[in-house]
Design an enzyme around this catalytic site. Sequence first.
Site, PDB file in Angstrom:
ATOM      1  N   LYS A  19      -8.456  -3.435  -8.631  1.00  0.00           N
ATOM      2  CA  LYS A  19      -7.475  -3.611  -8.085  1.00  0.00           C
ATOM      3  C   LYS A  19      -6.418  -4.467  -7.320  1.00  0.00           C
ATOM      4  O   LYS A  19      -5.349  -4.582  -7.763  1.00  0.00           O
ATOM      5  CB  LYS A  19      -6.743  -1.354  -7.580  1.00  0.00           C
ATOM      6  N   ARG A 120       1.468   3.325   7.793  1.00  0.00           N
ATOM      7  CA  ARG A 120       0.229   2.615   8.066  1.00  0.00           C
ATOM      8  C   ARG A 120       0.642   1.567   8.454  1.00  0.00           C
ATOM      9  O   ARG A 120       1.403   0.738   8.359  1.00  0.00           O
ATOM     10  CB  ARG A 120      -0.253   1.773   6.211  1.00  0.00           C
ATOM     11  N   SER A 165      -8.506  -9.169   7.783  1.00  0.00           N
ATOM     12  CA  SER A 165      -7.881  -8.150   6.469  1.00  0.00           C
ATOM     13  C   SER A 165      -7.567  -8.832   5.310  1.00  0.00           C
ATOM     14  O   SER A 165      -6.908 -10.599   6.019  1.00  0.00           O
ATOM     15  CB  SER A 165      -6.165  -7.396   7.379  1.00  0.00           C
ATOM     16  N   GLN A 167      -5.276  -8.849   2.729  1.00  0.00           N
ATOM     17  CA  GLN A 167      -3.631  -8.184   3.072  1.00  0.00           C
ATOM     18  C   GLN A 167      -2.675  -9.211   4.120  1.00  0.00           C
ATOM     19  O   GLN A 167      -2.122 -10.009   3.087  1.00  0.00           O
ATOM     20  CB  GLN A 167      -3.527  -6.654   3.630  1.00  0.00           C
ATOM     21  N   ASP A 313     -13.800  -0.750   1.306  1.00  0.00           N
ATOM     22  CA  ASP A 313     -13.788   0.239   0.230  1.00  0.00           C
ATOM     23  C   ASP A 313     -14.394   1.235   0.068  1.00  0.00           C
ATOM     24  O   ASP A 313     -14.427   2.871  -0.330  1.00  0.00           O
ATOM     25  CB  ASP A 313     -12.384  -0.400  -0.458  1.00  0.00           C
ATOM     26  N   LYS A 340      -6.358   3.725   6.712  1.00  0.00           N
ATOM     27  CA  LYS A 340      -6.612   3.425   5.665  1.00  0.00           C
ATOM     28  C   LYS A 340      -5.651   4.450   4.953  1.00  0.00           C
ATOM     29  O   LYS A 340      -4.859   5.337   4.901  1.00  0.00           O
ATOM     30  CB  LYS A 340      -7.765   3.440   4.786  1.00  0.00           C
ATOM     31  N   ARG A 344     -10.237   7.295   6.843  1.00  0.00           N
ATOM     32  CA  ARG A 344     -10.911   8.243   6.518  1.00  0.00           C
ATOM     33  C   ARG A 344     -12.182   8.446   7.407  1.00  0.00           C
ATOM     34  O   ARG A 344     -13.266   8.683   6.851  1.00  0.00           O
ATOM     35  CB  ARG A 344     -11.681   6.217   5.122  1.00  0.00           C
ATOM     36  N   ARG A 386     -10.020   7.183  -2.230  1.00  0.00           N
ATOM     37  CA  ARG A 386     -11.469   7.257  -2.340  1.00  0.00           C
ATOM     38  C   ARG A 386     -12.085   8.330  -2.080  1.00  0.00           C
ATOM     39  O   ARG A 386     -13.466   8.693  -2.582  1.00  0.00           O
ATOM     40  CB  ARG A 386     -11.738   5.813  -1.947  1.00  0.00           C
TER      41      ARG A 386
HETATM   42  C1  S3P Z   1      -7.626  -5.454   0.335  1.00  0.00           C
HETATM   43  C2  S3P Z   1      -7.462  -5.330   0.881  1.00  0.00           C
HETATM   44  C3  S3P Z   1      -8.130  -4.776   1.589  1.00  0.00           C
HETATM   45  C4  S3P Z   1      -9.079  -3.843   1.460  1.00  0.00           C
HETATM   46  C5  S3P Z   1      -7.856  -2.140  -0.005  1.00  0.00           C
HETATM   47  C6  S3P Z   1      -7.487  -3.501  -0.773  1.00  0.00           C
HETATM   48  C7  S3P Z   1      -6.593  -6.391  -0.737  1.00  0.00           C
HETATM   49  O1  S3P Z   1      -7.126  -3.819   3.189  1.00  0.00           O
HETATM   50  O2  S3P Z   1      -8.533  -2.273   2.624  1.00  0.00           O
HETATM   51  O3  S3P Z   1      -7.580  -1.700  -0.707  1.00  0.00           O
HETATM   52  O4  S3P Z   1      -6.582  -6.021  -2.072  1.00  0.00           O
HETATM   53  O5  S3P Z   1      -6.566  -7.046  -0.277  1.00  0.00           O
HETATM   54  P1  S3P Z   1      -7.048  -4.742   4.336  1.00  0.00           P
HETATM   55  O6  S3P Z   1      -6.693  -6.516   4.022  1.00  0.00           O
HETATM   56  O7  S3P Z   1      -5.834  -3.881   4.890  1.00  0.00           O
HETATM   57  O8  S3P Z   1      -8.379  -4.455   4.852  1.00  0.00           O
END
Ligand code: S3P
Length: 426
Positions: A19, A120, A165, A167, A313, A340, A344, A386
Site C-alpha cells: 500500500k 486524524r 512518522s 507520512q 500497522d 490510526k 487501535r 486492519r
Molecule cells: C504509512 C506510514 C505509517 C503507517 C501507514 C502508512 C506510509 O503512518 O501507519 O499505514 O505509507 O507512509 P505514520 O507515518 O503516521 O506512522
Amino acid sequence: MNFNSISRLNGEIILPGDKSISHRSVMFSSISNGKNYIKNFLMGQDCLSTIDCFRKMGVNIDIWKNKDVIVNGVGLRGLKKPDNVLDVGNSGTTIRLIMGILSGQNFKSTLVGDESISKRPMKRVTEPLKEMGAKIDGLENGNFAPITIEGGNLKGINYKMPIASAQVKSAIILASLYSNSSSKIIEKSKSRNHTEIMLKSFGADINVDGLEIDVNPVDSLYPQEIYVPGDISSAAFFIAGASIIKGSEVLIKNVGLNPTRTGILDVLKDMGGNFEILNKEVICGEEIGDILVKYSNLNGVTIYGDLIPKLIDEIPIIAVMATQAEGQTIIKDAKELKVKESNRIKSVVENLKKMGADIEELEDGMVINGPTKLKGANIESFNDHRIAMAFSIASLISYGNTYIKNFNCVNISFPSFCDILKRISY
Ligand code: S3P
C-alpha cells in the site's frame, strides 16, 4: 461477516502490492516528466483515492488488468487546479503526502476525507509545511480536514521530527523538492523509507545518513518503471495465522522485506516462530523475498522503542498472536496507535476482551497474558481494515461463531483477503 474455526492454513499465496509503495508510485509518477509503468499496483480503495486525486489535477492515469498502472506525468509544476475538492476517502497516506506536493503548487485546493480521516491529526504535517511557506487552513488551526492549501514560494526547512512518522517525513521531503534552498529532516526514530528510495530513482537529490535526511530542490523528476512488491502488512495476517494454527504451513511469495517494515519478523523470531526467508533479491531498490511460515509454540515478548515504527500497522495482529503465546507480551511506546484508522489500542483491547483474552490496556500499548483459548464473539471492526482482518484470524482459532461488523472495510488495503484466506483454509 461470519467466521468459524478451521483446522489449518496450508498453501502458497501471492499478495497484492504494498500500500505505501503503491501510493508513492502514483504520486511521484504524476509529478515526473513522462510516461511511468507501475506493476502489481494495489487496487485497494486507499490507493484508488490517490489515483482519483491526481486525475482531478489533470494527470492521465490508465489502469490495466486491475494490476498495472500507466501514469503520464505532468512534471513537478504541471498539476492543474482541481474543479472540486480532492477526496482522500479513508487514506492517511494520501492526505498527508499530497499536502507536501500541493505546497509546491501555485493554486488553492481543498482536501476532504471520510469520518475517520476527519478525526486524524494533521498539524504534524501542516505545521512544518506552513513553516516552509505554504498557506494552509483547516479546522482547529489546521489540525483537521477539510484542509485548504495554497502553495508556492517555499523555503527549505531544518526540521527535527517530534514523532516517528513516514507520512510526515514524506510530506516534508516532497515539499523540499519545490523549495528555493535545501532542507534537513532529522527523524526521531527510523520510519519506513520508501519515499527516499523511490524518489532517488526518480532523480531527486536526497542523501540519508542515519536519522538525517538532506534534500535539495530539483527542476524535474524522470519517469520510471516500478514493480510494487507484495505488502508485508497484508502478509502479516497469514504469517500470524500460520504461526498460531496447529499444522499450518504457508509460503508467501514476493513480499517486500524493506528492513524498516519487517518488525513483525523480528518479533516472531523472538517469540520462537518457525519461518524462513527464501529467494531474496532487490527490485527497484526494495528488498523482496518469499516467506515460508509454519506453526510453532510461541512465547511472550516485550515490544517497544525503535522497533515500534517498523511494525506499527501490525500491532493488532501481533496482539492476536500474543494471546496464543506462553507468558506475557508487553507492547509499549505505541501511542501512535490511538490516531490510526481507529484508536487501535481500544479496538484491539475491547475486541480481544470479548473473545476472552487476558489483556490490559496501557496508555501507550497493552499487556497480554497467554495462552488463552479464544471464544467467538460479535466483533466491532470500527471500520478499520486492519482490525477486521486481525479478528478474522483470531476467529479461526476460536470456538463458536465470530461475527465481524462492517467487514467490507478490508477493501481499503486488501480486497482479495477473503478469497486468499478461503483458498488456504482447511
Ligand atoms: C504509512 C506510514 C505509517 C503507517 C501507514 C502508512 C506510509 O503512518 O501507519 O499505514 O505509507 O507512509 P505514520 O507515518 O503516521 O506512522
